[in-house]
Design an enzyme around this catalytic site. Structure first.
Site, PDB file in Angstrom:
ATOM      1  N   HIS A   1      24.337   0.880 -24.463  1.00  0.00           N
ATOM      2  CA  HIS A   1      25.016   0.085 -25.366  1.00  0.00           C
ATOM      3  C   HIS A   1      25.115  -1.229 -26.105  1.00  0.00           C
ATOM      4  O   HIS A   1      25.315  -1.858 -27.047  1.00  0.00           O
ATOM      5  CB  HIS A   1      26.097  -0.074 -24.577  1.00  0.00           C
ATOM      6  CG  HIS A   1      27.679   0.004 -25.485  1.00  0.00           C
ATOM      7  ND1 HIS A   1      27.554   1.256 -26.515  1.00  0.00           N
ATOM      8  CD2 HIS A   1      28.926  -0.966 -25.825  1.00  0.00           C
ATOM      9  CE1 HIS A   1      28.750   0.789 -27.586  1.00  0.00           C
ATOM     10  NE2 HIS A   1      29.228  -0.106 -27.401  1.00  0.00           N
TER      11      HIS A   1
ATOM     12  N   SER B   1      29.790  -1.893 -31.599  1.00  0.00           N
ATOM     13  CA  SER B   1      30.648  -0.446 -31.322  1.00  0.00           C
ATOM     14  C   SER B   1      32.583  -0.183 -32.177  1.00  0.00           C
ATOM     15  O   SER B   1      32.008   0.967 -32.559  1.00  0.00           O
ATOM     16  CB  SER B   1      31.071  -0.846 -29.574  1.00  0.00           C
ATOM     17  OG  SER B   1      32.270  -0.244 -28.732  1.00  0.00           O
TER      18      SER B   1
ATOM     19  N   ASP C   1      21.734   4.440 -24.854  1.00  0.00           N
ATOM     20  CA  ASP C   1      23.533   4.153 -24.801  1.00  0.00           C
ATOM     21  C   ASP C   1      24.395   4.500 -23.312  1.00  0.00           C
ATOM     22  O   ASP C   1      24.030   6.224 -23.541  1.00  0.00           O
ATOM     23  CB  ASP C   1      24.053   4.249 -25.944  1.00  0.00           C
ATOM     24  CG  ASP C   1      25.925   3.598 -26.570  1.00  0.00           C
ATOM     25  OD1 ASP C   1      26.133   3.685 -25.336  1.00  0.00           O
ATOM     26  OD2 ASP C   1      25.990   3.402 -27.235  1.00  0.00           O
TER      27      ASP C   1
END
Length: 833
Positions: free
Chosen positions: A795, A688, A761
Site C-alpha cells: 500500500h 488511498s 497492496d
C-alpha cells in the site's frame, strides 16, 4: 510483544514510501524523473534518536537511503494477513538502520561504539531497564564469502559502559510476530522468541489439490461485519505453512549468552513478562483457522506461565471470530485487551463487553474492567464499570491511575481518576470531550519508565501530573507542557511553543518538568533536537543537541503559508499553500497547480472548521507528497480541508458528494482568487482514500484538468461491510455506497486520470483489482487514463526504483495534461469571441 518506539524521525516527512510503474505493455524498465525530482528522492535523511531510560543518553541510528528493488523483491509469503520473509523468519516489510552510536544529552558529545556487524541492518532495539545494555536485532542474509552461513534475525548486545557490541546467542530469533525479544525487569535477562532448533524445513506445497476448500455460514449467529482482508489462507497447505512460520521456542537468554528454554515450542503470537519478572503472559493461536479473516481473529488461548514454561493459569480460550456486529464501536465477546497492571507485581487487567459487543443493543454498562492478582485463585475484582468502551489505563501507583473510555459513534472520550488498590472508591471524572475537538484537548499524561522499564505516570509530591499536548488553536498548533494538580484541578502552563518556531516536546528529562527534550524547526530550518532548561532565561534555555543541515538547500526558500477560507455553507477550511522559490505573483502570474487531499469525516461543523497544522513548521519537501513538484514550477496546495460533516443523526456520508464538491470548489476558488493558480491548469491527487476522492472529483466536476490517484478503491460494493469511518453495510445504505463509487460514473470522467497501485497492496479494501477495473472502465468508455502497477510494492511503496517511477509518471502526466494543457472548448470559444 511490543515493537520499537524510538523518538520521531527527522524529518517526519517520509516513511516507507514511493511508487513505481510497469505502466503499459510497450514500456520497458524503470524510468527516472527529471533531475530536480531525483535530487529530492536521494536527499540525505536525518538519523533517528532513541532515548535511554535515565534520559541522559540517546542511541543515534543513521537512516539509509531507500532500498533497491532487489531488497524489496525478497521472497515473501502471504499467510493469514501476515507477510513473512521465509529466509529470515521475520516480517518481510520493515525499515532498518545502517549504524549505531550514542549521544550524551548533558555534554552534547557523540560517542562511537565498536563491534557492530560488518554491514549493519538494525531492525529493532530496546534499552535494558537499568540502561547498562542496549539490545538490538540485525537482519543477516547468508553470504559465505563474508562468513555469514545462515539468513536470519540475530540478537546483538551493546554494553553501554564499554561501548562494545557483540552478537548474543547462536540461535536466530523468530520475528514474524513483533521484534522477537524483550527485557526482563532484572536488566540481565532477555525473553526471546527463537526459531526452534528442530523445526525442520518448511512444508513444500505439492501443487496437487487434496480436495476443495469449503466454508460454512453460521445460521442464527446474527449479522456480522466481514471486512475485505488481503493475504488470507486459501487451503490446508497454506495453513500448514502458517503454522510452521509462527512456531517459536521461548527462551531466557542472559547477557553472558547463557540460554534456558522455556517450555516446548508453540504458536505464540504474544508474550510478556509480569512486572516482577516471575510470570509470563502468553497468547497462542489455535485451530480452527479461517479463509475469510486474518490471524488475529483466529482462536486464541491466553495463559500465564512460570519461567519454566508451565501453565499456571488459563485466562481465556477465545474462539475463532469471523466478523463483529455492525458498527465502529463493536468489540469481541468475552475477555479482551489482556495486559499486566504495570504498577503491581503480577496482576492481570482485561475488559469484557456487557452488550455482547454489539453497539446496537441498549445497555447502561457497555464494558466491565477486571483485575486479578497472582496466584489467580481469588475471583477477579471489578476495577470499573463503563458506559462506553474501555480504551486503556495509564498506571501510576496503588492510589492513582487514569482510565480512558470512549464511544466512536458520538466521538465522546472520557478520562477518569481511579484508585486501583481500592476499586470500590468512586471514580472521579477528569475530562469529557469530543475526540474531534482539538482546541480543547488537555493533552496526554507524561509517562516515565520505572525500575522495571515499564511506563508509569510521572506524579509529583503535590499530586500533580504533567500533560503533553499539541496546543491546537485558530492560529495553528503550538505544543505545550502543563502541570495539572489532581487535587485542586488547577493547571499551570510550563512551556508552549512560540513564533517564529514550531517546537515539539519529545520527552520530559527531569521529573519536575523543568528540562525538556524537544525538536525545534522553522520554515527554513530543518528540525533538530534541543534540550530546553526552563530554569534558565532567554536564549540560555536552549542547548542544541544535533545540527542536521537542510536536506535540499536548493529548495530552502520555498514559500509556505497556512491559509484560511470558507466553504459555501460557511464551514471554515484551511490548507498549506506552497510556492516555488523566487516566485512573485505580480511578476510571474498564475502557476499550474497540484492539490493533494484526504477527506475526513466529522460529526459537527465546528470541529470540521478547526485549524490544523502550523505556519512555523519546516518547509519539508518529500518525494511522497505533492511538494516535490515545487521543483518543477508548480504551485502546491497541500492537505486542504475536505471535511465531510454529519450533524445529529445524519451520517457524514449521506451527503458525501455534495460536500466533497463544495470542498473542492472552495479550494479552487481560493487559489484562483489569490492569483497563484490558473483555473484551467489545476490537478487533484491523493493516496488511498485520497485516490477515491480524486476519482469522485473527476467524475462529478470539471474543476481539474487531471488527477493522480495512488492505491485507491473506486467501487464500494467491493467493500460491502464498511470502509473508512462508514460503519453501515451496503445492505443498510445501498444508495450511499452506489453514489459514492466513482466506478459507477466512469463514463462521466472527461479529464485525465493517472492511477498508480502496488501490485501487492496489503491494505484492507484497496485490492489492486480496484484500480484495474477502474482503468478498464475509463478506457472502455473512451476516457483518458493510465494504469501503473508497481511490482513487489504494497500500500505504501518502498523501492528507490518505484519512487523514481512514481515521480516520472506523475511528472509526465502533469506536464502533458496540466502545465501544457490544451485549451478547453470553452476557452477556444472565448478566444474566438
Amino acid at each position: 510483544m511490543s515493537t520499537r518506539s524510538p523518538l520521531p524521525l527527522l524529518p517526519i516527512t517520509v516513511g516507507l514510501l514511493a511508487s513505481s510503474s510497469m505502466a503499459m505493455a510497450q514500456d520497458s524498465g524503470y524510468q527516472l524523473p527529471p533531475a530536480p525530482l531525483q535530487a529530492i528522492v536521494d536527499a540525505p535523511r536525518a538519523p533517528t534518536l532513541s532515548l535511554s531510560p535515565k534520559r541522559n543518553l540517546a542511541a543515534v541510528l543513521p537512516t539509509p537511503s531507500l532500498p533497491s528493488i532487489r531488497e524489496v523483491a525478497q521472497p515473501e509469503l502471504k499467510l493469514a494477513g501476515l507477510r513473512i520473509n521465509p529466509r529470515t523468519y521475520s516480517s518481510s516489510r520493515f525499515s532498518f538502520y545502517t549504524g549505531l552510536g550514542l549521544l550524551d544529552i548533558d555534554t552534547q558529545k557523540e560517542i562511537k561504539v565498536s563491534g557492530l556487524p560488518a554491514t549493519p541492518r538494525i531492525a529493532d532495539l530496546a534499552w535494558s531497564p537499568d540502561q547498562h545494555y542496549l539490545a538490538f536485532t540485525h537482519i543477516a542474509y547468508a553470504d559465505p564469502a563474508k562468513g555469514v552461513k545462515e539468513s536470519g534475525v540475530e540478537l546483538w548486545l551493546l554494553d553501554v559502559q564499554t561501548k562494545v557490541a557483540r552478537k548474543l546467542g547462536s540461535q536466530p530469533l523468530s520475528a514474524v510476530y513483533g521484534r522477537g525479544f524483550s527485557w526482563l525487569p532484572d536488566s540481565k535477562t532477555l525473553l526471546v522468541q527463537l526459531k526452534p532448533a528442530k523445526l525442520g524445513a518448511a512444508p513444500q506445497p505439492s501443487g496437487i489439490p487434496t480436495g476443495p476448500a469449503t466454508q460454512d455460514s453460521n445460521p442464527g449467529g446474527g449479522v456480522k461485519q466481514l471486512r475485505t482482508y488481503p493475504d488470507l489462507l486459501k487451503n490446508e497447505e497454506d495453513a500448514k505453512l502458517f503454522e510452521h512460520y509462527i512456531t517459536v521456542q521461548l527462551a531466557l537468554l542472559d547477557v553472558t549468552g547463557k540460554q534456558r528454554l522455556v517450555g516446548q515450542p508453540g504458536q505464540f503470537s504474544r508474550v510478556s513478562s509480569s512486572p516482577d519478572g516471575k510470570n509470563l503472559l502468553t497468547t497462542s493461536i489455535v485451530r480452527p483457522y479461517s479463509y475469510i479473516v486474518p490471524a488475529y481473529d483466529f482462536g486464541h488461548k491466553i495463559e500465564v506461565r512460570d519461567l519454566a514454561g508451565k501453565v499456571t493459569h488459563t485466562v481465556a480460550t477465545l474462539p475463532l471470530e469471523e466478523g463483529l456486529p455492525p458498527g465502529n464501536d463493536a468489540v469481541s465477546v468475552g475477555v479482551r485487551d489482556v495486559t499486566w497492571r504495570v504498577d503491581a507485581p503480577a496482576t492481570l487487567v482485561w475488559a469484557e463487553a456487557q452488550d455482547g459487543g454489539d453497539p446496537a443493543k441498549a445497555a447502561d454498562i457497555r464494558d466491565i474492567v477486571y483485575t486479578q492478582a497472582a496466584p489467580f485463585t481469588v475471583k477477579p475484582a471489578v476495577l470499573a464499570k463503563l458506559a462506553s468502551r474501555y480504551l486503556g489505563v495509564a498506571w501510576g501507583r496503588g492510589d492513582l491511575a487514569l482510565l480512558t473510555e470512549g464511544w466512536y459513534k458520538t466521538r465522546v472520550v472520557k478520562q477518569w481518576k481511579i484508585t486501583p488498590d481500592q476499586p470500590a472508591t468512586p471514580a472521579e471524572l477528569l475530562s469529557s470531550r469530543s475526540l474531534e475537538d482539538r482546541y480543547n484537548d488537555p493533552g496526554q499524561p507524561v509517562m516515565r519508565a520505572d525500575a522495571a522499564g515499564l511506563p508509569r505516570l510521572l506524579i509529583a509530591a503535590d499530586n500533580s501530573i504533567l500533560l503533553d499536548g499539541q496546543g491546537a488553536s485558530s492560529e495553528g498548533d503550538r505544543p505545550f507542557i502543563d502541570r495539572f494538580n489532581l487535587t485542586t484541578k488547577k493547571t499551570e502552563r510550563l512551556f508552549q511553543s512560540t513564533a517564529p518556531y514550531y517546537e515539539n516536546v519529545v520527552a520530559v528529562l527531569d521529573e519536575d518538568g523543568s528540562r525538556l527534550l524537544s525538536t525545534r524547526e522553522a520554515p527554513t530550518e530543518q528540525p533538530n533536537y534541543y534540550v530546553r532548561n526552563l530554569k534558565q532565561q532567554g536564549a540560555a534555555q536552549l542547548t542544541a543537541l544535533t545540527h542536521f543541515p537542510h536536506p535540499l538547500p536548493q529548495l530552502k526558500e520555498v514559500q509556505k503559508e497556512l491559509i484560511r477560507y470558507k466553504r459555501a455553507d460557511g464551514v471554515d477550511l484551511t490548507a498549506t499553500l506552497m510556492l516555488p522559490p523566487g516566485y512573485d505573483v505580480k511578476r510571474d502570474g498564475p502557476l499550474p497547480t497540484l492539490m493533494w487531499a484526504y477527506p475526513q469525516e466529522f460529526k459537527s461543523a465546528s470541529a470540521a472548521s478547526q485549524t490544523k497544522g502550523s505556519p512555523f513548521k519546516f518547509n519539508a519537501v518529500s518525494y511522497w507528497g505533492p511538494a516535490a513538484f515545487l521543483s518543477m514550477g508548480y504551485a502546491v496546495l497541500d492537505n486542504p480541508s475536505f471535511p465531510i460533516v454529519g450533524n445529529g443523526e445524519q451520517e457524514p456520508n449521506d451527503t458525501y458528494l455534495t460536500q466533497l464538491v463544495a470542498d473542492a470548489e472552495a479550494a479552487v476558488n481560493e487559489v484562483v482568487k489569490r492569483g497563484v493558480s490558473d483555473r484551467n491548469r489545476i490537478a487533484i491527487g491523493g493516496h488511498s482514500y485520497g485516490a477515491f476522492m480524486t476519482g469522485n472529483l473527476l467524475a462529478h466536476t470539471r474543476l481539474f484538468r487531471a488527477g493522480i490517484a495512488r492505491s485507491g478503491a473506486y467501487n464500494r460494493t467491493l467493500t460491502p461491510f464498511g470502509f473508512q469511518a462508514e460503519d453501515r453495510s451496503f445492505w443498510k445504505a445501498q444508495d450511499v455506497y452506489q453514489a459514492m463509487s466513482p466506478f459507477n460514473y466512469a463514463d462521466k470522467i472527461k479529464d485525465a486520470l493517472l492511477m498508480i497501485h502496488g501490485e501487492q497492496d496489503n491494505n484492507s479494501g484497496t485490492f489492486p483489482i480496484q484500480s484495474e477495473r477502474m482503468f478498464q472502465a475509463v478506457k472502455g468508455l473512451g476516457g483518458t487514463a493510465r494504469l501503473v502497477m508497481l511490482p513487489n510494492e504494497s500500500h505504501a511503496y518502498r523501492a528507490r526504483e518505484s519512487i523514481m517511477q512514481m515521480l516520472y509518471e506523475s511528472n509526465n502526466w502533469l506536464e502533458k495534461y496540466v502545465k501544457n494543457a490544451k485549451p478547453t472548448e470553452t476557452e477556444v470559444r472565448q478566444a474566438v469571441k
